[in-house]
Design an enzyme around this catalytic site. Sequence first.
Site, PDB file in Angstrom:
ATOM      1  N   TRP A  98      42.971  41.293  41.198  1.00 28.62           N
ATOM      2  CA  TRP A  98      43.298  41.736  42.476  1.00 28.62           C
ATOM      3  C   TRP A  98      44.390  42.721  42.368  1.00 28.62           C
ATOM      4  CZ3 TRP A  98      47.319  42.020  45.506  1.00 28.62           C
ATOM      5  CH2 TRP A  98      47.356  42.655  46.944  1.00 28.62           C
ATOM      6  N   HIS A  99      45.402  42.571  41.466  1.00 31.18           N
ATOM      7  CA  HIS A  99      46.675  43.501  41.417  1.00 31.18           C
ATOM      8  C   HIS A  99      46.299  44.847  40.870  1.00 31.18           C
ATOM      9  CE1 HIS A  99      48.992  40.205  42.734  1.00 31.18           C
ATOM     10  NE2 HIS A  99      49.790  40.941  43.084  1.00 31.18           N
ATOM     11  N   GLY A 100      45.130  45.001  39.973  1.00 36.72           N
ATOM     12  CA  GLY A 100      44.774  45.838  39.235  1.00 36.72           C
ATOM     13  C   GLY A 100      43.778  46.160  38.132  1.00 36.72           C
TER      14      GLY A 100
ATOM     15  N   PHE B  30      47.934  48.930  44.416  1.00 37.97           N
ATOM     16  CA  PHE B  30      47.281  47.895  44.467  1.00 37.97           C
ATOM     17  C   PHE B  30      46.193  47.705  45.610  1.00 37.97           C
ATOM     18  CE2 PHE B  30      51.269  46.308  42.677  1.00 37.97           C
ATOM     19  CZ  PHE B  30      50.980  46.564  41.250  1.00 37.97           C
TER      20      PHE B  30
END
Length: 469
Positions: A319-321, A469
């Site tokens: 999800w963050h990257g 993000f």
Amino acid sequence: MLFSSITFLFLFLPIVLAVYYLVPYKVKNIVLLIASLFFYAWGEPVYVILMILSIVFNYFCGQDIKANEDDPRKAKHGVIFALVGNLLILGFFKYYGFLVETVNAVLPTDIPYRELALPVGISFYTFQAISYILDVYWKRAQVQKNILYFALYISMFPQLIAGPIVRYSDIEEQLRSRKMNAVKIGNGAVYFIIGLAKKVILANSAGAVFEEISGMAAGNLSILTAWIGVISYAFQIYFDFSGYSDMALGLGKMFGFEFRKNFDYPYISKSVTEFWRRWHISLSTWFREYVYIPLGGNRCSVSRNIFNLMVVWALTGMWHGAAWNFVAWGVYYGVVLVMEKYIWGVFVDRLPNPVRHIYTAIIVLVGWVFFFSPSLGYAMRYLLAMIGGGAGIVDNTGVFILISHWLLYLFAVIASSSLGIRLIKAVIRVPRNQYVQLTVAAVIFIGMFLISVAFLVTGTFNPFLYFRF
């Protein structure tokens, strides 16, 4: 448009607030919706079309699920269609390039692709849309019949860009009716000023130090400089993200909304499990409610629970990257949390509190190395420098940074615990007279605001980490 920008502070926000409070109550949502779409289009006019398409898509998906609530099979097909649609949109813009790069690296292929700019906030508003779809399907919330109200839920500018991730069930009633008064506006302004100060004064200052250190080759870092670098990043990302969340909560109050807090002093934690109860609370809650519990949570066998935890943390990293360092970061925390839950957690609980704080801090700081590194190779080299594999134990760079920035780190330590707020409250309460207390409070917070503006005017370093993000 950043909250921490002169344009937002002295043009956009005053105009929107003035219009919002001058128009009749029944028009307020429309004013806020127009302002939110303008706010998003300010930086990405093309991608506002994508957001509108997401709003329309999820609105009608919700209507379809509601219409078929008496037919479980059709309702289930409807929710699957909605989830797949949302994830495909998110996946295309966020992970398409990463997927093609991985395929080209593993297989003897050279698939061409065009790098697309990531729509700001897409991870946040997509997760909000998914929460709406699932809340309606699970009958935790009523379907929203007014498309303007639903559009406001998805696009509301205070929490659009970087959260907190607001679940539809938490805000359903507020979209229809909410209280607005001078006290709420005042409290919102205090939240906003505190968040602005955290972002502009502390996060930007710590970020400037980190940028200087991260610009050096990892092999040229001494142990001291490497640790100063990761500690600086830890302060930067905390004050950057929690400051923005505080500003979002404050803005929400100004417009009559109540959002749940997103941070609860995570750096005072005595275990990694506690840290993740205090850090980015809305994301942790989202994954718990919509992934972990549906998978079976902890009401299952140990092996199945470990699987559930690893799935959640792998997804959290993704999800963050779209990069392998984020996958590694997610897996790293998954392994640590599993070990803490089933292996060494009982032992850690018996340690003295200072030792538990140190244990948690070391694990979190190591995690930040994976998080900020551009590649896994760089992360390994940086971690090696932290244990002596770089340029020795101490160097002039590290000593100079400590001498010249010791006051920054002192304020950062104070502000990352409840001590900072307690000190402010203690100063305000010194006078016995209530009116004098209000005057002292006004002087303190107006002073914080003016100092923050001075930092904005004189400084050139004002990034926002979570935009990526």
